[in-house]
Motif scaffolding. Structure first.
Motif, mmCIF file in Angstrom:
data_model
loop_
_atom_site.group_PDB
_atom_site.id
_atom_site.type_symbol
_atom_site.label_atom_id
_atom_site.label_comp_id
_atom_site.label_asym_id
_atom_site.label_seq_id
_atom_site.Cartn_x
_atom_site.Cartn_y
_atom_site.Cartn_z
ATOM 1 N N PHE A 182 -14.065 52.528 -24.608
ATOM 2 C CA PHE A 182 -15.349 52.470 -23.903
ATOM 3 C C PHE A 182 -15.776 51.018 -23.682
ATOM 4 O O PHE A 182 -16.265 50.665 -22.609
ATOM 5 N N ALA A 183 -15.586 50.168 -24.696
ATOM 6 C CA ALA A 183 -15.961 48.757 -24.572
ATOM 7 C C ALA A 183 -15.119 48.069 -23.498
ATOM 8 O O ALA A 183 -15.646 47.270 -22.711
ATOM 9 N N ALA A 184 -13.824 48.367 -23.441
ATOM 10 C CA ALA A 184 -12.949 47.755 -22.438
ATOM 11 C C ALA A 184 -13.392 48.142 -21.028
ATOM 12 O O ALA A 184 -13.442 47.291 -20.122
ATOM 13 N N VAL A 185 -13.724 49.400 -20.838
ATOM 14 C CA VAL A 185 -14.187 49.837 -19.518
ATOM 15 C C VAL A 185 -15.534 49.184 -19.193
ATOM 16 O O VAL A 185 -15.777 48.779 -18.051
ATOM 17 N N ALA A 186 -16.400 49.059 -20.187
ATOM 18 C CA ALA A 186 -17.695 48.410 -19.961
ATOM 19 C C ALA A 186 -17.509 46.953 -19.554
ATOM 20 O O ALA A 186 -18.173 46.469 -18.633
ATOM 21 N N VAL B 26 -18.649 45.220 -16.038
ATOM 22 C CA VAL B 26 -19.474 44.010 -15.931
ATOM 23 C C VAL B 26 -18.751 42.982 -15.062
ATOM 24 O O VAL B 26 -19.363 42.334 -14.212
ATOM 25 N N GLY B 27 -17.435 42.864 -15.247
ATOM 26 C CA GLY B 27 -16.657 41.949 -14.407
ATOM 27 C C GLY B 27 -16.718 42.338 -12.944
ATOM 28 O O GLY B 27 -16.876 41.482 -12.064
ATOM 29 N N LEU B 28 -16.616 43.633 -12.670
ATOM 30 C CA LEU B 28 -16.717 44.103 -11.288
ATOM 31 C C LEU B 28 -18.107 43.854 -10.716
ATOM 32 O O LEU B 28 -18.252 43.561 -9.523
ATOM 33 N N MET B 29 -19.129 43.965 -11.551
ATOM 34 C CA MET B 29 -20.496 43.714 -11.093
ATOM 35 C C MET B 29 -20.653 42.266 -10.628
ATOM 36 O O MET B 29 -21.415 41.984 -9.702
ATOM 37 N N LEU B 30 -19.931 41.352 -11.278
ATOM 38 C CA LEU B 30 -20.011 39.942 -10.893
ATOM 39 C C LEU B 30 -19.307 39.691 -9.556
ATOM 40 O O LEU B 30 -19.704 38.825 -8.790
ATOM 41 N N ILE B 31 -18.248 40.455 -9.290
ATOM 42 C CA ILE B 31 -17.481 40.284 -8.057
ATOM 43 C C ILE B 31 -18.145 40.984 -6.879
ATOM 44 O O ILE B 31 -18.298 40.420 -5.808
ATOM 45 N N ILE C 172 -27.011 49.616 -8.926
ATOM 46 C CA ILE C 172 -27.455 50.936 -9.389
ATOM 47 C C ILE C 172 -26.276 51.767 -9.872
ATOM 48 O O ILE C 172 -26.326 52.346 -10.950
ATOM 49 N N LEU C 173 -25.196 51.810 -9.112
ATOM 50 C CA LEU C 173 -24.020 52.572 -9.510
ATOM 51 C C LEU C 173 -23.422 52.002 -10.787
ATOM 52 O O LEU C 173 -23.091 52.742 -11.716
ATOM 53 N N ASP C 174 -23.263 50.679 -10.838
ATOM 54 C CA ASP C 174 -22.659 50.052 -12.009
ATOM 55 C C ASP C 174 -23.494 50.255 -13.263
ATOM 56 O O ASP C 174 -22.955 50.558 -14.334
ATOM 57 N N ILE C 175 -24.787 50.107 -13.166
ATOM 58 C CA ILE C 175 -25.647 50.324 -14.325
ATOM 59 C C ILE C 175 -25.596 51.792 -14.743
ATOM 60 O O ILE C 175 -25.551 52.108 -15.933
ATOM 61 N N VAL D 217 -24.473 53.071 -18.426
ATOM 62 C CA VAL D 217 -25.327 53.956 -19.234
ATOM 63 C C VAL D 217 -24.543 55.191 -19.672
ATOM 64 O O VAL D 217 -24.627 55.628 -20.829
ATOM 65 N N ILE D 218 -23.748 55.762 -18.764
ATOM 66 C CA ILE D 218 -22.922 56.923 -19.110
ATOM 67 C C ILE D 218 -21.900 56.552 -20.179
ATOM 68 O O ILE D 218 -21.691 57.296 -21.144
ATOM 69 N N LEU D 219 -21.259 55.385 -20.042
ATOM 70 C CA LEU D 219 -20.304 54.929 -21.055
ATOM 71 C C LEU D 219 -20.972 54.767 -22.418
ATOM 72 O O LEU D 219 -20.416 55.164 -23.444
ATOM 73 N N LEU D 220 -22.157 54.181 -22.422
ATOM 74 C CA LEU D 220 -22.893 54.014 -23.670
ATOM 75 C C LEU D 220 -23.225 55.365 -24.297
ATOM 76 O O LEU D 220 -23.061 55.562 -25.501
ATOM 77 N N ALA D 221 -23.650 56.316 -23.477
ATOM 78 C CA ALA D 221 -23.964 57.654 -23.982
ATOM 79 C C ALA D 221 -22.724 58.310 -24.587
ATOM 80 O O ALA D 221 -22.786 58.891 -25.685
ATOM 81 N N PHE D 222 -21.586 58.215 -23.911
ATOM 82 C CA PHE D 222 -20.345 58.780 -24.442
ATOM 83 C C PHE D 222 -19.936 58.097 -25.743
ATOM 84 O O PHE D 222 -19.451 58.744 -26.665
ATOM 85 N N ALA D 223 -20.104 56.782 -25.816
ATOM 86 C CA ALA D 223 -19.764 56.056 -27.045
ATOM 87 C C ALA D 223 -20.644 56.524 -28.206
ATOM 88 O O ALA D 223 -20.167 56.690 -29.330
ATOM 89 N N ILE D 224 -21.921 56.747 -27.938
ATOM 90 C CA ILE D 224 -22.825 57.219 -28.993
ATOM 91 C C ILE D 224 -22.460 58.638 -29.415
ATOM 92 O O ILE D 224 -22.395 58.953 -30.606
ATOM 93 N N VAL D 225 -22.195 59.503 -28.445
ATOM 94 C CA VAL D 225 -21.922 60.908 -28.760
ATOM 95 C C VAL D 225 -20.546 61.092 -29.399
ATOM 96 O O VAL D 225 -20.398 61.869 -30.342
ATOM 97 N N PHE D 226 -19.522 60.370 -28.924
ATOM 98 C CA PHE D 226 -18.156 60.609 -29.396
ATOM 99 C C PHE D 226 -17.586 59.495 -30.263
ATOM 100 O O PHE D 226 -16.405 59.514 -30.590
#
Length: 148
Positions: free
Chosen positions: A16-20, A24-29, A34-37, A41-50
């Motif tokens: 999850f951290a690697a994808v995050a 973030v790198g893609l957001m800079l490019i 809105i889509l990236d955030i 948020v979905i990645l963070l939720a999955f990391a918390i749940v799983f």
């Protein structure tokens, strides 16, 4: 309480951290904020749940749950016929899986305890303490046998 243990799924959290970081790198490019955030948020939720799997044995039940407990499973000791330490195949993966041996909860590694239910179904609980978990469940099963 006979047993309680929380296993951290370091590999899942690292993925999850690697994808995050990639996001973030893609957001800079190419900023599409809105889509990236939303994806972050979905990645963070999955990391918390799983990100963790807690197993608890006591009070007449075996319970296991991911993260804060949104996804959980429990078995009454009287519903358990047998329990055994098993090794999962690498391709069973992590998370919630339907395997040829039944459903499985796992956050890391290949070790698990397989619970054999009176209904004929089986359920695997991934753990980094398979012998301790098996012994705890057996102890609970013996208490039920003494009470009957």
């Amino acid at each position: 309480m006979i047993y309680q243990h929380t296993q951290i799924g370091w590999a899942i959290l690292a993925a999850f951290a690697a994808v995050a970081v990639l996001m973030v790198g893609l957001m800079l490019i190419r900023p599409s904020l809105i889509l990236d955030i939303g994806i972050l948020v979905i990645l963070l939720a999955f990391a918390i749940v799983f990100g963790t799997l807690t197993v608890q044995v006591g009070n007449g039940k075996v319970r296991c749950w991911f993260g804060p407990g949104l996804i959980r499973k429990e078995f009454d000791w009287v519903a358990i016929d047998d329990v055994s330490v098993v090794r999962n195949r690498w391709f069973y993966g992590w998370g919630i899986r339907l395997t040829p041996e039944g459903w499985m909860f796992n956050v890391s590694g290949f070790d698990a305890v397989q619970v054999h239910l009176a209904t004929g179904k089986r359920f695997r609980i991934g753990t980094d303490e398979p012998e301790k978990l098996e012994a705890a469940i057996r102890q609970g099963m013996e208490e039920v046998d003494r009470d009957v």
